[in-house]
Design a protein around this motif. Sequence first.
Motif, PDB file in Angstrom:
ATOM      1  N   VAL A   1      17.352  15.637  43.693  1.00 39.12           N
ATOM      2  CA  VAL A   1      18.663  15.222  43.781  1.00 39.12           C
ATOM      3  C   VAL A   1      18.547  13.877  44.271  1.00 39.12           C
ATOM      4  N   SER A   2      19.271  12.912  43.665  1.00 36.99           N
ATOM      5  CA  SER A   2      19.463  11.422  44.028  1.00 36.99           C
ATOM      6  C   SER A   2      20.606  11.251  45.085  1.00 36.99           C
ATOM      7  N   HIS A   3      20.800  11.929  46.184  1.00 36.54           N
ATOM      8  CA  HIS A   3      22.150  11.712  46.925  1.00 36.54           C
ATOM      9  C   HIS A   3      21.951  10.245  47.440  1.00 36.54           C
ATOM     10  N   GLU A   4      23.042   9.604  47.748  1.00 34.44           N
ATOM     11  CA  GLU A   4      23.174   8.518  48.270  1.00 34.44           C
ATOM     12  C   GLU A   4      23.249   8.456  49.682  1.00 34.44           C
ATOM     13  N   ASN A   5      23.674   9.847  50.310  1.00 32.50           N
ATOM     14  CA  ASN A   5      23.814   9.748  51.851  1.00 32.50           C
ATOM     15  C   ASN A   5      23.128  11.242  52.015  1.00 32.50           C
ATOM     16  N   TYR A   6      22.801  11.324  53.216  1.00 38.96           N
ATOM     17  CA  TYR A   6      22.154  12.739  53.725  1.00 38.96           C
ATOM     18  C   TYR A   6      22.626  12.883  55.254  1.00 38.96           C
ATOM     19  N   VAL A   7      23.243  14.238  55.513  1.00 38.03           N
ATOM     20  CA  VAL A   7      23.353  14.227  56.855  1.00 38.03           C
ATOM     21  C   VAL A   7      22.505  15.412  57.360  1.00 38.03           C
ATOM     22  N   VAL A   8      21.674  14.909  58.470  1.00 35.59           N
ATOM     23  CA  VAL A   8      20.293  15.736  58.555  1.00 35.59           C
ATOM     24  C   VAL A   8      20.233  16.308  60.057  1.00 35.59           C
ATOM     25  N   GLU A   9      20.222  17.594  59.837  1.00 34.70           N
ATOM     26  CA  GLU A   9      20.268  18.173  61.495  1.00 34.70           C
ATOM     27  C   GLU A   9      18.897  18.177  61.846  1.00 34.70           C
ATOM     28  N   LEU A  10      18.405  17.677  63.089  1.00 34.18           N
ATOM     29  CA  LEU A  10      17.167  17.471  63.522  1.00 34.18           C
ATOM     30  C   LEU A  10      16.866  18.166  64.815  1.00 34.18           C
ATOM     31  N   SER A  11      15.960  18.905  64.781  1.00 35.80           N
ATOM     32  CA  SER A  11      15.481  19.541  66.044  1.00 35.80           C
ATOM     33  C   SER A  11      14.586  18.592  66.814  1.00 35.80           C
ATOM     34  N   SER A  12      14.226  19.114  68.226  1.00 39.02           N
ATOM     35  CA  SER A  12      13.297  18.144  68.762  1.00 39.02           C
ATOM     36  C   SER A  12      11.653  18.443  68.213  1.00 39.02           C
ATOM     37  N   PHE A  13      11.586  19.752  67.695  1.00 38.68           N
ATOM     38  CA  PHE A  13      10.167  19.968  67.106  1.00 38.68           C
ATOM     39  C   PHE A  13       9.886  18.939  65.697  1.00 38.68           C
ATOM     40  N   GLN A  14      11.316  18.734  64.837  1.00 39.23           N
ATOM     41  CA  GLN A  14      11.066  17.833  63.958  1.00 39.23           C
ATOM     42  C   GLN A  14      10.985  16.482  64.249  1.00 39.23           C
ATOM     43  N   LEU A  15      11.702  16.044  65.525  1.00 39.17           N
ATOM     44  CA  LEU A  15      11.515  14.857  65.824  1.00 39.17           C
ATOM     45  C   LEU A  15      10.130  14.373  66.441  1.00 39.17           C
ATOM     46  N   ASP A  16       9.275  15.423  66.881  1.00 36.18           N
ATOM     47  CA  ASP A  16       8.051  14.996  67.275  1.00 36.18           C
ATOM     48  C   ASP A  16       6.961  14.667  66.602  1.00 36.18           C
ATOM     49  N   GLY A  17       7.679  14.928  65.060  1.00 35.45           N
ATOM     50  CA  GLY A  17       6.598  14.708  64.059  1.00 35.45           C
ATOM     51  C   GLY A  17       7.021  13.369  63.249  1.00 35.45           C
ATOM     52  N   ILE A  18       7.768  12.516  63.873  1.00 30.86           N
ATOM     53  CA  ILE A  18       8.117  11.417  62.888  1.00 30.86           C
ATOM     54  C   ILE A  18       7.345  10.302  63.668  1.00 30.86           C
ATOM     55  N   GLU A  19       7.118   9.272  62.804  1.00 27.29           N
ATOM     56  CA  GLU A  19       6.578   7.862  63.106  1.00 27.29           C
ATOM     57  C   GLU A  19       7.280   6.961  62.488  1.00 27.29           C
TER      58      GLU A  19
ATOM     59  N   ILE B   1      19.186  22.997  58.286  1.00 24.22           N
ATOM     60  CA  ILE B   1      20.239  23.657  57.583  1.00 24.22           C
ATOM     61  C   ILE B   1      20.252  23.413  56.091  1.00 24.22           C
ATOM     62  N   GLY B   2      20.483  24.503  55.342  1.00 27.13           N
ATOM     63  CA  GLY B   2      20.573  24.239  53.965  1.00 27.13           C
ATOM     64  C   GLY B   2      19.295  23.959  53.223  1.00 27.13           C
ATOM     65  N   VAL B   3      19.095  23.383  52.197  1.00 27.46           N
ATOM     66  CA  VAL B   3      17.863  23.303  51.298  1.00 27.46           C
ATOM     67  C   VAL B   3      17.317  22.014  51.833  1.00 27.46           C
ATOM     68  N   SER B   4      15.750  22.310  51.899  1.00 32.64           N
ATOM     69  CA  SER B   4      14.727  21.535  52.325  1.00 32.64           C
ATOM     70  C   SER B   4      15.207  20.041  51.794  1.00 32.64           C
ATOM     71  N   PHE B   5      15.092  19.168  53.175  1.00 31.74           N
ATOM     72  CA  PHE B   5      15.601  17.500  52.804  1.00 31.74           C
ATOM     73  C   PHE B   5      14.370  17.078  51.800  1.00 31.74           C
ATOM     74  N   ALA B   6      12.988  17.432  52.062  1.00 32.62           N
ATOM     75  CA  ALA B   6      12.219  17.047  50.980  1.00 32.62           C
ATOM     76  C   ALA B   6      12.450  17.555  49.674  1.00 32.62           C
ATOM     77  N   GLN B   7      12.740  18.500  49.129  1.00 30.41           N
ATOM     78  CA  GLN B   7      13.024  19.214  48.010  1.00 30.41           C
ATOM     79  C   GLN B   7      14.273  18.519  47.433  1.00 30.41           C
ATOM     80  N   GLN B   8      15.199  18.134  48.323  1.00 34.51           N
ATOM     81  CA  GLN B   8      16.472  17.492  47.713  1.00 34.51           C
ATOM     82  C   GLN B   8      16.331  16.076  47.514  1.00 34.51           C
ATOM     83  N   VAL B   9      15.237  15.285  48.048  1.00 35.66           N
ATOM     84  CA  VAL B   9      14.689  14.037  47.767  1.00 35.66           C
ATOM     85  C   VAL B   9      13.945  14.011  46.248  1.00 35.66           C
ATOM     86  N   ALA B  10      13.275  15.307  46.180  1.00 33.78           N
ATOM     87  CA  ALA B  10      12.517  15.350  44.974  1.00 33.78           C
ATOM     88  C   ALA B  10      13.463  15.583  43.901  1.00 33.78           C
TER      89      ALA B  10
END
Length: 460
Positions: free
Chosen positions: A164-182, A153-162
């Motif tokens: 904007v310096s947010h102190e908190n993130y609320v991140v909606e995660l699909s199973s497809f995104q979770l399949d790609g975490i380590e 949802i919204g602007v890419s998490f990676a782009q925001q990290v690049a």
Amino acid sequence: MKNQEVQKQIVSSSFGAKMLVVLGAGESGVGTALLGKQKGYKVFVSDRGKIGKKYKDILLNNEIEFEEFTHTERIILAADVVMKSPGIPETVPLVLKLKANGISVISEIEFAAKYTSATIVGITGSNGKTTTTMLVHRILKDAGLNVGLAGNIGVSFAQQVAEVSHENYVVELSSFQLDGIEKFSSHIAILTNITPDHLDRYEYDFEKYVASKFRITQNQKESDYLIYDADDIAINTWLKQHKIKAKLVPFSLKKELAYGAFLKGNNIIININKETIKMPISTITVKGKHNVKNTMAATMAAQLLQIRKEAIKESLANFEGVEHRLENVAKVKGVEYINDSKATNVNATFYALECMDRQTVWIVGGVDKGNDYNDLLPLVREKVKAIVCLGVDNQKIKDMFGNVVDIVVETAGAEEAVKVAHKLAEDGDAVLLSPACASFDLFENYEDRGRQFKSAVRNL
């Protein structure tokens, strides 16, 4: 630029810089490319389809190499790390070849998380994750926290990290995104529910899909929290069979809980942080039992982040809901038209039909993802007077409900579906678009489907 020229330029400049290949030039892909370049990677973006003008302009303006309509394997296989778009299955030959070559294939979420020390609230589930994500974000933002909204949802998490310096993130995660975490982890993880969905991506094995959802807690520590639906059979079964480190924070509509959130009469009771919150259901603006659960989860996440209960209640009272999720579009000649295009699986449609308090003309259909419609039969018998099919292949729907509903009509687009529903509905009825299917046979995505539906309603 020709592929050979691109390859030559990448190889010649890759000494001393790790190479990041991004597969898929959508929101997550281009955001990852921007962050990768900022962090010193040599970046190459590859999309097998056409890259949209918006994203192509960003790549050009940032002098990031890319290709479209093809994947040049020799370049891609030279990567140190590959970020794969969630829409690309794990089983495509190129991804399998990357993994066989020992090249890490990760999601945007995994890549971006290592470059931020922000507190993350990660939210997944088969249904309710968008509403819950927006609820949590709304409460935290209203309370004055520096908070970003990211993931599905919204602007890419990676782009925001690049950028904007947010102190908190609320991140909606699909199973497809979770399949790609380590190593990715959330301080607070929310698991709204698990019901069969996307089974076509999990070899039609529900257990594999369940395991994918629980990846949200795999890297959590004892100081972290997992908020979950204690009424959900699949969740409870998995938790009995596996140990997790995070503190369990349950919510329930069926039983009173010593710790967590539950329903008592017409009130939500929340007992965590040694502070009890009591909220009448009537004060929640989004309706339906599923939204009571979403509210419980969001409220507990906010409490765990030390938000005052008065601020939480005020935000909940002002929350207007999510576009394409049980969205009231218009009332035409006494008929209420409701857009629930975001209902891309059976369980989401179950919630929608459960909320209907009048006879309903139900618009359903699209790309079936391994749906089992049996759970809908009692609600369809009770509430649905006619079915309007909206898909290329509607045979499964006709076979399941043809003997339950007297009228089943096939249509080939949103405008035709709305016109047919308009003729079938009478004063006091509802017309509900709740497809229970993906949208890709006739539409770009569920948003496109929902907007075409709304446009057709307004043109009646």
